[in-house]
Motif scaffolding. Structure first.
Motif, short mmCIF file in Angstrom:
data_model
loop_
_atom_site.label_atom_id
_atom_site.label_comp_id
_atom_site.label_asym_id
_atom_site.label_seq_id
_atom_site.Cartn_x
_atom_site.Cartn_y
_atom_site.Cartn_z
N MET A 34 60.70 -36.44 101.62
CA MET A 34 61.92 -35.63 102.04
C MET A 34 61.59 -33.94 101.98
O MET A 34 62.04 -33.39 102.86
N ALA A 35 60.57 -33.61 101.09
CA ALA A 35 60.01 -32.29 101.11
C ALA A 35 59.59 -32.02 102.37
O ALA A 35 59.50 -30.74 102.74
N ASP A 36 58.54 -32.90 102.95
CA ASP A 36 57.94 -32.70 104.28
C ASP A 36 59.15 -32.19 105.20
O ASP A 36 58.94 -31.36 106.18
N GLY A 37 60.24 -32.95 105.36
CA GLY A 37 61.27 -32.73 106.38
C GLY A 37 61.79 -31.23 106.07
O GLY A 37 62.13 -30.61 106.99
N LYS A 38 62.13 -31.07 104.88
CA LYS A 38 62.55 -29.56 104.60
C LYS A 38 61.56 -28.53 104.98
O LYS A 38 62.07 -27.53 105.45
N THR A 39 60.46 -28.81 104.89
CA THR A 39 59.34 -27.95 105.20
C THR A 39 59.20 -27.61 106.87
O THR A 39 59.01 -26.56 107.18
N VAL A 40 59.52 -28.64 107.40
CA VAL A 40 59.29 -28.39 109.01
C VAL A 40 60.72 -27.97 109.33
O VAL A 40 60.34 -26.94 110.25
N VAL A 41 61.86 -27.94 108.74
CA VAL A 41 62.95 -27.07 108.94
C VAL A 41 62.67 -25.61 108.76
O VAL A 41 62.96 -24.59 109.48
N ALA A 42 62.04 -25.44 107.62
CA ALA A 42 61.76 -23.91 107.35
C ALA A 42 60.86 -23.29 108.05
O ALA A 42 60.99 -22.17 108.57
N TRP A 43 59.71 -24.02 108.81
CA TRP A 43 58.90 -23.73 109.70
C TRP A 43 59.33 -23.41 110.97
O TRP A 43 59.23 -22.21 111.61
N LYS A 75 57.90 -29.44 94.76
CA LYS A 75 57.28 -30.14 95.69
C LYS A 75 56.80 -29.21 96.91
O LYS A 75 55.61 -29.17 97.47
N ILE A 76 57.60 -28.74 97.68
CA ILE A 76 57.65 -27.83 98.64
C ILE A 76 56.69 -26.81 98.49
O ILE A 76 55.85 -26.31 99.11
N THR A 77 56.80 -25.98 97.12
CA THR A 77 56.13 -24.73 96.66
C THR A 77 54.82 -25.25 96.27
O THR A 77 53.71 -24.58 96.83
N GLN A 78 54.56 -26.47 95.92
CA GLN A 78 53.03 -26.92 95.65
C GLN A 78 52.47 -27.07 96.79
O GLN A 78 51.17 -26.78 97.12
N ASP A 79 53.05 -27.75 97.90
CA ASP A 79 52.31 -28.26 98.96
C ASP A 79 52.18 -27.22 99.88
O ASP A 79 51.50 -27.11 101.09
N HIS A 80 53.14 -26.26 100.29
CA HIS A 80 53.10 -25.05 101.13
C HIS A 80 53.58 -23.97 100.54
O HIS A 80 54.31 -23.24 100.90
N PRO A 81 52.75 -23.26 99.64
CA PRO A 81 52.99 -21.98 99.05
C PRO A 81 52.95 -21.11 99.96
O PRO A 81 53.68 -19.84 99.70
N GLN A 82 52.40 -20.94 100.96
CA GLN A 82 52.56 -19.82 102.15
C GLN A 82 53.95 -19.79 102.75
O GLN A 82 54.11 -18.70 103.16
N LEU A 83 54.75 -20.83 102.64
CA LEU A 83 56.27 -20.55 102.95
C LEU A 83 57.23 -20.27 102.07
O LEU A 83 58.33 -19.89 102.43
N VAL A 84 56.76 -20.01 100.99
CA VAL A 84 57.73 -19.95 99.72
C VAL A 84 57.61 -18.30 99.06
O VAL A 84 56.46 -17.86 98.64
#
Length: 51
Positions: A1-10, A31-40
């Protein structure tokens, strides 16, 4: 689920976002923050259920 949210943000411009999560959503936000800190830019973790 976190990966889907990350795709939307990107897809919305790839800029840093303010991420808010409440209860189970807070775990996803973490989880999003842990996996993709550059987006947060900032994280608000409200009532996460981490153990």
């Amino acid at each position: 689920m976190a990966d889907g949210k990350t795709v939307v943000a990107w897809a919305m411009g790839g800029e840093q976002a303010y991420v808010f999560g409440n209860s189970a959503g807070a775990n996803i936000a973490l989880k999003i923050t842990q996996d993709h800190p550059q987006l947060v830019r900032a994280l608000v973790d409200h009532y996460s259920q981490c153990s």
